[in-house]
Structure formats: C-alpha cells, structure tokens
Enzyme design. Structure first.
Site, PDB file in Angstrom:
ATOM      1  N   ASP A   4       0.860  -1.188   0.000  1.00  0.00           N
ATOM      2  CA  ASP A   4       0.000   0.000   0.000  1.00  0.00           C
ATOM      3  C   ASP A   4       0.896   1.239   0.000  1.00  0.00           C
ATOM      4  O   ASP A   4       1.946   1.258   0.639  1.00  0.00           O
ATOM      5  CB  ASP A   4      -0.911   0.012   1.263  1.00  0.00           C
ATOM      6  CG  ASP A   4      -2.192   0.803   1.043  1.00  0.00           C
ATOM      7  OD1 ASP A   4      -3.280   0.190   1.065  1.00  0.00           O
ATOM      8  OD2 ASP A   4      -2.088   2.024   0.803  1.00  0.00           O
ATOM      9  N   PHE A  34     -20.657  -3.758  -5.594  1.00  0.00           N
ATOM     10  CA  PHE A  34     -21.627  -2.674  -5.593  1.00  0.00           C
ATOM     11  C   PHE A  34     -21.253  -1.741  -4.445  1.00  0.00           C
ATOM     12  O   PHE A  34     -20.211  -1.056  -4.559  1.00  0.00           O
ATOM     13  CB  PHE A  34     -23.044  -3.251  -5.627  1.00  0.00           C
ATOM     14  CG  PHE A  34     -23.411  -3.606  -7.062  1.00  0.00           C
ATOM     15  CD1 PHE A  34     -22.743  -4.624  -7.741  1.00  0.00           C
ATOM     16  CD2 PHE A  34     -24.353  -2.872  -7.751  1.00  0.00           C
ATOM     17  CE1 PHE A  34     -23.030  -4.917  -9.082  1.00  0.00           C
ATOM     18  CE2 PHE A  34     -24.655  -3.165  -9.096  1.00  0.00           C
ATOM     19  CZ  PHE A  34     -23.978  -4.182  -9.752  1.00  0.00           C
ATOM     20  N   TYR A  66     -13.793   7.592 -12.364  1.00  0.00           N
ATOM     21  CA  TYR A  66     -13.516   6.425 -11.500  1.00  0.00           C
ATOM     22  C   TYR A  66     -14.015   5.147 -12.172  1.00  0.00           C
ATOM     23  O   TYR A  66     -13.246   4.211 -12.407  1.00  0.00           O
ATOM     24  CB  TYR A  66     -14.185   6.581 -10.127  1.00  0.00           C
ATOM     25  CG  TYR A  66     -14.321   5.258  -9.409  1.00  0.00           C
ATOM     26  CD1 TYR A  66     -15.562   4.634  -9.272  1.00  0.00           C
ATOM     27  CD2 TYR A  66     -13.199   4.602  -8.923  1.00  0.00           C
ATOM     28  CE1 TYR A  66     -15.676   3.408  -8.659  1.00  0.00           C
ATOM     29  CE2 TYR A  66     -13.305   3.363  -8.305  1.00  0.00           C
ATOM     30  CZ  TYR A  66     -14.560   2.773  -8.172  1.00  0.00           C
ATOM     31  OH  TYR A  66     -14.665   1.546  -7.572  1.00  0.00           O
ATOM     32  N   LEU A  80      -0.139   3.982   1.241  1.00  0.00           N
ATOM     33  CA  LEU A  80      -0.649   4.722   2.415  1.00  0.00           C
ATOM     34  C   LEU A  80      -1.131   6.127   2.039  1.00  0.00           C
ATOM     35  O   LEU A  80      -1.070   7.050   2.850  1.00  0.00           O
ATOM     36  CB  LEU A  80       0.426   4.775   3.515  1.00  0.00           C
ATOM     37  CG  LEU A  80       0.900   3.406   4.039  1.00  0.00           C
ATOM     38  CD1 LEU A  80       1.921   3.599   5.180  1.00  0.00           C
ATOM     39  CD2 LEU A  80      -0.277   2.538   4.535  1.00  0.00           C
ATOM     40  N   LEU A 111     -21.810   7.297   1.797  1.00  0.00           N
ATOM     41  CA  LEU A 111     -23.043   7.594   2.527  1.00  0.00           C
ATOM     42  C   LEU A 111     -23.063   7.078   3.954  1.00  0.00           C
ATOM     43  O   LEU A 111     -23.340   7.833   4.898  1.00  0.00           O
ATOM     44  CB  LEU A 111     -24.239   7.024   1.762  1.00  0.00           C
ATOM     45  CG  LEU A 111     -25.608   7.260   2.434  1.00  0.00           C
ATOM     46  CD1 LEU A 111     -25.893   8.747   2.569  1.00  0.00           C
ATOM     47  CD2 LEU A 111     -26.724   6.563   1.654  1.00  0.00           C
ATOM     48  N   ALA A 145      -5.652  -1.877  -4.845  1.00  0.00           N
ATOM     49  CA  ALA A 145      -5.086  -0.520  -4.801  1.00  0.00           C
ATOM     50  C   ALA A 145      -5.705   0.342  -5.893  1.00  0.00           C
ATOM     51  O   ALA A 145      -5.568   0.043  -7.084  1.00  0.00           O
ATOM     52  CB  ALA A 145      -3.568  -0.585  -4.977  1.00  0.00           C
ATOM     53  N   LYS A 164     -11.062   5.675  -5.244  1.00  0.00           N
ATOM     54  CA  LYS A 164     -12.386   5.072  -5.466  1.00  0.00           C
ATOM     55  C   LYS A 164     -13.579   6.015  -5.309  1.00  0.00           C
ATOM     56  O   LYS A 164     -14.715   5.580  -5.164  1.00  0.00           O
ATOM     57  CB  LYS A 164     -12.563   3.904  -4.503  1.00  0.00           C
ATOM     58  CG  LYS A 164     -12.668   4.317  -3.059  1.00  0.00           C
ATOM     59  CD  LYS A 164     -13.472   3.285  -2.275  1.00  0.00           C
ATOM     60  CE  LYS A 164     -14.004   3.876  -0.998  1.00  0.00           C
ATOM     61  NZ  LYS A 164     -14.967   3.035  -0.330  1.00  0.00           N
TER      62      LYS A 164
HETATM   63  C1  WQD Z   1     -24.310   6.373  -2.273  1.00  0.00           C
HETATM   64  C2  WQD Z   1     -25.568   7.204  -2.428  1.00  0.00           C
HETATM   65  C3  WQD Z   1     -25.200   9.456  -3.192  1.00  0.00           C
HETATM   66  C4  WQD Z   1     -23.030  10.766   0.396  1.00  0.00           C
HETATM   67  C5  WQD Z   1     -19.311   3.929  -3.871  1.00  0.00           C
HETATM   68  C6  WQD Z   1     -17.827   3.995  -3.904  1.00  0.00           C
HETATM   69  C7  WQD Z   1     -17.304   3.395  -5.171  1.00  0.00           C
HETATM   70  C8  WQD Z   1     -17.901   2.055  -5.423  1.00  0.00           C
HETATM   71  C9  WQD Z   1     -19.398   2.116  -5.393  1.00  0.00           C
HETATM   72  C10 WQD Z   1     -16.538   0.187  -4.788  1.00  0.00           C
HETATM   73  C11 WQD Z   1     -25.587   8.070  -3.695  1.00  0.00           C
HETATM   74  C12 WQD Z   1     -25.773   9.444  -1.761  1.00  0.00           C
HETATM   75  C13 WQD Z   1     -23.718  10.009  -0.541  1.00  0.00           C
HETATM   76  C14 WQD Z   1     -23.700  11.820   1.066  1.00  0.00           C
HETATM   77  C15 WQD Z   1     -25.717  11.292  -0.135  1.00  0.00           C
HETATM   78  N1  WQD Z   1     -17.434   1.106  -4.458  1.00  0.00           N
HETATM   79  N2  WQD Z   1     -25.035  10.264  -0.799  1.00  0.00           N
HETATM   80  N3  WQD Z   1     -25.028  12.041   0.773  1.00  0.00           N
HETATM   81  O1  WQD Z   1     -21.220   6.888  -5.070  1.00  0.00           O
HETATM   82  O2  WQD Z   1     -22.381   4.626  -5.041  1.00  0.00           O
HETATM   83  O3  WQD Z   1     -19.869   4.834  -4.809  1.00  0.00           O
HETATM   84  O4  WQD Z   1     -19.772   2.642  -4.127  1.00  0.00           O
HETATM   85  O5  WQD Z   1     -16.013  -0.004  -5.800  1.00  0.00           O
HETATM   86  O6  WQD Z   1     -15.921   3.257  -5.025  1.00  0.00           O
HETATM   87  O7  WQD Z   1     -17.434   5.330  -3.820  1.00  0.00           O
HETATM   88  O8  WQD Z   1     -21.432   5.515  -2.950  1.00  0.00           O
HETATM   89  O9  WQD Z   1     -21.811   6.097  -0.589  1.00  0.00           O
HETATM   90  O10 WQD Z   1     -20.765   7.830  -2.132  1.00  0.00           O
HETATM   91  O11 WQD Z   1     -23.189   7.247  -2.401  1.00  0.00           O
HETATM   92  O12 WQD Z   1     -26.917  11.511  -0.364  1.00  0.00           O
HETATM   93  O13 WQD Z   1     -23.133  12.569   1.921  1.00  0.00           O
HETATM   94  O14 WQD Z   1     -25.666   8.105  -1.330  1.00  0.00           O
HETATM   95  O15 WQD Z   1     -25.784  10.487  -3.991  1.00  0.00           O
HETATM   96  O16 WQD Z   1     -26.907   8.097  -4.188  1.00  0.00           O
HETATM   97  P1  WQD Z   1     -21.302   5.513  -4.550  1.00  0.00           P
HETATM   98  P2  WQD Z   1     -21.726   6.716  -1.949  1.00  0.00           P
END
Ligand code: WQD
Length: 338
Positions: free
Chosen positions: A31, A177, A148, A33, A199, A81, A84
């Site tokens: 990593d 997901f 991404y 880091l 989220l 790595a 994301k």
């Molecule tokens: C989820 C939902 C936002 C923050 C993540 C990873 C990505 C990939 C897929 C692995 C969306 C909403 C978010 C907030 C909100 N993972 N939201 N307020 O964008 O699906 O992507 O999962 O590969 O690497 O980043 O996840 O948790 O950012 O958003 O309303 O403060 O929550 O609009 O609908 P996302 P997320």
C-alpha cells in the site's frame, strides 16, 4: 496460499487480509498509504495473532513490485489498490487515470515479469452507469459515467486482453456494488485517512454528533422517494467473494457482480440508521453530485451459481457493525484528546 494484496491497508484489502491470515495463508500487503494508515496492520496482527508483512510501495513502482513478488513467492494477487471516489474522480480525472489505470498496467508488467498470472481484480458495479436493466446482470454493457468507473472499465478491458493473448493468465474481476459495514470487533472499518465521502460513514458521523446534518445529494432521481438507490453489501460478504474467487480461478477472464440484489435509497438508509444508532439524523437536500446515477442494484445470481457465494448479512448487520466501529473510533479520539 501465498497471496499479495495491493491496497492492503484499505477498507476491502484489510478485511480480506485478516480473513486470509486467520485461515493460515501467507499474505503480503502492499500500500502507498495515500488514503489509509499502517495502524491497520497492528489490528490485523492483534486480531489474528499472526504476523503479516506490509510494504509501503506504490504499485506503479514496477521494479520494487518485481522484487517483492519474487521475494514473497507470490502465487496470486488481489489488486485492490485504487482511488475510489466518484465525485473526487470528476475533479481529478488525471489522477484517477494515472493511479488506477497506470497502477494496473504497472502491476501487469510486474506480474508478467515474475510469472504471477493469477489475479483477482477489484472492479465496481458503477461501470454499468444508468443501466437499462435492474437488477443488473454481468452482460449489461458498460456505460461508465465518471472517471472512476471509466478507469475500472478500462482496467477490465486490459485484463480481458491479457487473458485472451496468453492462456496462462487466470483473472477474475469482482464488481463490488457498495461495500459497507465493519469487522465485528469494531477494530477494522471503512476509515480513509482522507475525508469521508461515502453515505454510511457520513450518516454515522451525523449520528455520532460530528456533523450537523446529512446532505442528501439529489432528491429528484427517478426512484420511488427521489433519492439514490444502491446495493449495500456487508464487507464480510465481499471478503467471502474474494476467497471463493481465488479458489475458483481458471484460465481466461471472468467477471462477477458482488452485491445482494436488494436496493436501498438514501432516505431508507437514514431511517434504518436512526433505529440502529438510536439517534436522529437530520437531513438537508443538496443538488445531485456530478456523475451520480439513480440506481445501482446487482443481479447476484452468477456469483451464487459459479462461486457458491450468497450475501448472508442484512442492512441491519451492516449498520450495527459500522456503528460499533464508529463509536469505538470516537472513544479512541476522545482518549487521545483527553
Ligand atoms: C451512495 C448514495 C449518493 C453521500 C461507492 C464507492 C465506489 C464504489 C461504489 C466500490 C448516492 C448518496 C452520498 C452523502 C448522499 N465502491 N449520498 N449524501 O457513489 O455509489 O460509490 O460505491 O467499488 O468506489 O465510492 O457511494 O456512498 O458515495 O453514495 O446523499 O453525503 O448516497 O448520492 O446516491 P457511490 P456513496
């Protein structure tokens, strides 16, 4: 098995590392880091009672990766790595290209140079973009809507090409997901070194009193309550998928969705989190984030059929485990500040 995990101190990598070390595998962590800390290694050693090796290397450093792959006698690589975050990738497309695509390209060079041709690749369900079909099957066309997910889609194409050109490569892409939750001890979690943006960590930050409100990014999506729908899968189920994929590697390239098949909206998640945390979670609506899609829900049947894995943990399990880790982190912070 002698396995190298790149991104090994990150959320997914660290949980895989713990499970594999506990199972007796010889695990080497790599990593740079840039978004995690080496504290994770202490937790893995303490929880497993076993040694684990961390090398602070950027996977783009081909020479050091060649040396390490040889020294460790690596039999397979789990490549986690990568940067994301969807929103960050729109602000920093060059960094995401160089880090994610450049990193994979370099790793392939190093693996080729050391004849390590068994790879499990961390991909993402967000390569599908605004999919026509929900839940989304693996043969849905890729329609990445941000740098991404584009970097992951291109990564899969590079791996597919490697496997087509040389029968020795055994490559599986796991399209996560939304991995979430935490280790049941509360000592490993989704704890980026930089600012949080996903989220569930955001929601729990509000529940812990560290943030006044949850900003709901978009309430005008084409969904029942207007907020974004995602397929949140417990990190332990994601770990199980990697271990099953390693055991099932075969010549060629395969891809599997790693999700539950169940979609949850932002507002539904807020309600579930209020119940688990026993605290109100005030919200305010903000405009959509650029690159966000309305809904991403996996069709998980191929992973069930071929890898024999099926999500066993619930949204309540995710929130309970994540909340335990969040409270532990808060206690540690208070202890440090005191
Ligand atoms: C989820 C939902 C936002 C923050 C993540 C990873 C990505 C990939 C897929 C692995 C969306 C909403 C978010 C907030 C909100 N993972 N939201 N307020 O964008 O699906 O992507 O999962 O590969 O690497 O980043 O996840 O948790 O950012 O958003 O309303 O403060 O929550 O609009 O609908 P996302 P997320």
């Amino acid at each position: 098995m002698r396995v190298m995990i790149t991104g090994g101190t990150g959320f997914v990598g660290s949980h895989i590392a713990l499970a594999m070390v506990e199972a007796g595998d010889e695990v080497a962590l790599v990593d740079n880091l840039s978004n995690s800390t080496a504290d994770v290694v202490r937790e893995i050693r303490s929880l497993s009672g076993r040694e684990i090796d961390l090398r602070e290397i950027d996977v783009r450093d081909i020479d050091r990766m060649v040396d390490l792959l040889g020294e460790h006698g690596t039999e397979a690589i789990i490549h986690c790595a990568a940067a994301k975050h969807v929103a960050e990738s729109i602000e920093r497309p060059g960094h995401y290209w160089d880090n994610n695509v450049g990193g994979l390209q370099a790793l392939l060079h190093a693996a080729d140079a050391t004849d390590v041709r068994r790879i499990v690749f961390s991909s993402t369900g967000s390569i599908y973009g605004d999919a026509d079909r929900l839940p989304i099957p693996e043969d849905e066309p890729h329609y990445p809507t941000n740098p991404y997910s584009k970097s992951k889609s291109v990564g899969e194409q590079a791996l597919r090409l490697a496997a087509q050109n040389c029968a020795d490569w055994q490559i599986t892409a796991l399209r996560y997901f939304n991995p979430a939750g935490a280790h049941r001890s509360g000592r490993l979690a989704d704890q980026p070194a930089g600012p949080i943006s996903n989220l569930i960590p955001m929601i729990l930050d509000v529940a812990a009193g560290n943030r006044p409100v949850l900003e709901v990014t978009g309430d005008d999506f084409d969904t029942p309550d207007g907020t974004g729908i995602r397929d949140y899968i417990h990190i332990d189920d994601v770990v199980d998928a990697h271990i099953a994929a390693l055991a099932q590697l075969e010549p060629g390239f395969q891809a599997f969705n790693i999700g539950t098949g169940v979609g949850t909206s932002v507002l539904e998640l807020v309600e579930a989190a209020e119940e688990v945390a026993g605290a109100p979670i005030p919200t305010v609506t903000r405009p959509r984030r650029p690159g966000d899609v309305a809904a991403l829900v996996a069709d998980p049947t191929k992973a069930d059929r071929v890898l024999g894995i099926r999500s066993e943990r619930t949204l309540h399990d995710i929130l309970t485990d994540a909340w335990r880790a969040r409270r532990r982190a808060s206690r540690q912070t208070r202890h440090l500040v005191a």
